[in-house]
Design an enzyme around this catalytic site. Structure first.
Site, mmCIF file in Angstrom:
data_model
loop_
_atom_site.group_PDB
_atom_site.id
_atom_site.type_symbol
_atom_site.label_atom_id
_atom_site.label_comp_id
_atom_site.label_asym_id
_atom_site.label_seq_id
_atom_site.Cartn_x
_atom_site.Cartn_y
_atom_site.Cartn_z
ATOM 1 N N CYS A 202 0.932 -1.138 0.124
ATOM 2 C CA CYS A 202 -0.017 0.028 -0.012
ATOM 3 C C CYS A 202 0.960 1.138 -0.132
ATOM 4 O O CYS A 202 1.881 1.540 0.655
ATOM 5 C CB CYS A 202 -0.869 0.133 1.151
ATOM 6 S SG CYS A 202 -1.844 1.439 1.449
ATOM 7 N N CYS B 5 0.339 3.395 3.548
ATOM 8 C CA CYS B 5 0.658 2.525 4.911
ATOM 9 C C CYS B 5 1.760 1.788 4.858
ATOM 10 O O CYS B 5 2.301 1.140 5.777
ATOM 11 C CB CYS B 5 -0.380 2.217 5.653
ATOM 12 S SG CYS B 5 -0.965 0.746 5.093
ATOM 13 N N CYS C 241 -7.655 -5.422 -19.179
ATOM 14 C CA CYS C 241 -8.653 -4.289 -18.565
ATOM 15 C C CYS C 241 -7.832 -2.854 -18.478
ATOM 16 O O CYS C 241 -8.646 -1.854 -18.269
ATOM 17 C CB CYS C 241 -9.701 -4.560 -17.338
ATOM 18 S SG CYS C 241 -8.387 -4.460 -15.792
ATOM 19 N N CYS D 133 -7.731 -0.640 1.785
ATOM 20 C CA CYS D 133 -6.577 -1.260 2.614
ATOM 21 C C CYS D 133 -7.312 -1.521 4.003
ATOM 22 O O CYS D 133 -7.706 -0.310 4.438
ATOM 23 C CB CYS D 133 -5.526 -0.376 2.651
ATOM 24 S SG CYS D 133 -4.158 -0.731 3.554
ATOM 25 N N HIS E 227 -8.672 3.581 -0.728
ATOM 26 C CA HIS E 227 -9.163 2.983 -1.773
ATOM 27 C C HIS E 227 -8.092 2.443 -2.902
ATOM 28 O O HIS E 227 -7.178 3.211 -2.942
ATOM 29 C CB HIS E 227 -9.844 4.156 -2.451
ATOM 30 C CG HIS E 227 -10.684 3.762 -4.008
ATOM 31 N ND1 HIS E 227 -11.861 2.853 -3.710
ATOM 32 C CD2 HIS E 227 -10.259 3.752 -5.124
ATOM 33 C CE1 HIS E 227 -12.034 2.673 -5.291
ATOM 34 N NE2 HIS E 227 -11.112 3.197 -6.126
ATOM 35 N N HIS F 26 -11.567 -2.173 -7.256
ATOM 36 C CA HIS F 26 -12.788 -2.871 -7.170
ATOM 37 C C HIS F 26 -12.377 -4.437 -7.531
ATOM 38 O O HIS F 26 -11.448 -4.702 -8.046
ATOM 39 C CB HIS F 26 -14.028 -2.323 -8.201
ATOM 40 C CG HIS F 26 -14.357 -0.953 -7.869
ATOM 41 N ND1 HIS F 26 -13.942 0.221 -8.368
ATOM 42 C CD2 HIS F 26 -15.381 -0.837 -7.019
ATOM 43 C CE1 HIS F 26 -14.536 1.040 -7.813
ATOM 44 N NE2 HIS F 26 -15.505 0.692 -7.017
ATOM 45 N N ASP G 128 -15.018 -11.987 -12.197
ATOM 46 C CA ASP G 128 -14.773 -12.561 -13.661
ATOM 47 C C ASP G 128 -13.408 -12.836 -13.825
ATOM 48 O O ASP G 128 -12.733 -12.842 -14.916
ATOM 49 C CB ASP G 128 -15.196 -11.776 -14.780
ATOM 50 C CG ASP G 128 -14.848 -10.279 -14.740
ATOM 51 O OD1 ASP G 128 -13.733 -10.204 -13.763
ATOM 52 O OD2 ASP G 128 -15.012 -9.307 -15.358
ATOM 53 N N ARG H 48 -11.283 -11.055 -9.901
ATOM 54 C CA ARG H 48 -10.368 -9.993 -10.668
ATOM 55 C C ARG H 48 -10.268 -8.690 -9.829
ATOM 56 O O ARG H 48 -11.185 -7.832 -9.611
ATOM 57 C CB ARG H 48 -10.803 -9.870 -12.107
ATOM 58 C CG ARG H 48 -10.132 -8.574 -12.492
ATOM 59 C CD ARG H 48 -10.541 -8.358 -14.156
ATOM 60 N NE ARG H 48 -11.794 -8.420 -14.478
ATOM 61 C CZ ARG H 48 -12.272 -6.994 -14.344
ATOM 62 N NH1 ARG H 48 -11.698 -5.958 -14.440
ATOM 63 N NH2 ARG H 48 -13.485 -6.805 -14.622
ATOM 64 N N CYS I 49 -9.189 -5.442 -9.530
ATOM 65 C CA CYS I 49 -8.823 -4.337 -10.359
ATOM 66 C C CYS I 49 -8.154 -3.278 -9.753
ATOM 67 O O CYS I 49 -9.129 -2.436 -9.193
ATOM 68 C CB CYS I 49 -10.021 -4.261 -11.460
ATOM 69 S SG CYS I 49 -9.676 -2.948 -12.717
HETATM 70 ZN ZN LIG Z 1 -2.805 1.341 3.645
#
Ligand SMILES: [Zn+2]
Length: 133
Positions: A47, A50, A65, A96, A102, A105, A109, A117, A119
């Site tokens: 991440c 963090c 994609c 996270c 954020h 998603h 599939d 998946r 993404c």
């Molecule tokens: Zn994080």
């Protein structure tokens, strides 16, 4: 681990503008522009907010994609899934677990063995290459 209940001002100071927009304001980077879209380097994706470990490169696959895609998180506890009904769609947002950033998603599939998946926006990730001893 430290707790990451920073204020918006603190996040803004720590992240670059694109990271802030995506991780904290839930924007989405443009497809095929992310630095990890087609990365095949062996390692662990952390991440960017963090430094928690999120995905292992062995679960990354080429989904076409336009965003880095993984079929499984490094650990189920590494992220939190939230139902997202914005933009007239019903999707599952992934954040996270440690800092609530954020990430992207998850869609049903993906390839085996999970059929999922994840993404994920490249700007949310920091790849740490695996060092071979
Ligand atoms: Zn994080």
């Amino acid at each position: 681990m430290t707790t990451f209940n920073k204020t918006e001002e603190e996040w803004k100071a720590m992240l670059d503008p694109e990271q802030y927009n995506v991780c904290r304001l839930k924007a989405t980077e443009r497809p095929f522009t992310g630095k990890y879209n087609s990365t095949k380097t062996d390692g662990v994706y952390h991440c960017v907010c963090c430094n928690a470990a999120l995905f292992d490169s062995t679960t990354k696959f080429d989904s076409g994609c336009g965003w880095p895609s993984f079929y499984a998180p490094i650990e189920d506890s590494a992220m939190v899934e939230i139902r997202d009904t914005s933009h007239g769609m019903i999707r599952t947002e992934v954040t996270c677990a440690a800092c609530a950033a954020h990430l992207g998603h998850v869609f049903p599939d993906g390839p085996p063995p999970t059929g999922l998946r994840y993404c994920i926006n490249s700007v949310c990730l920091d790849l740490v290459p695996r060092t071979v001893e």
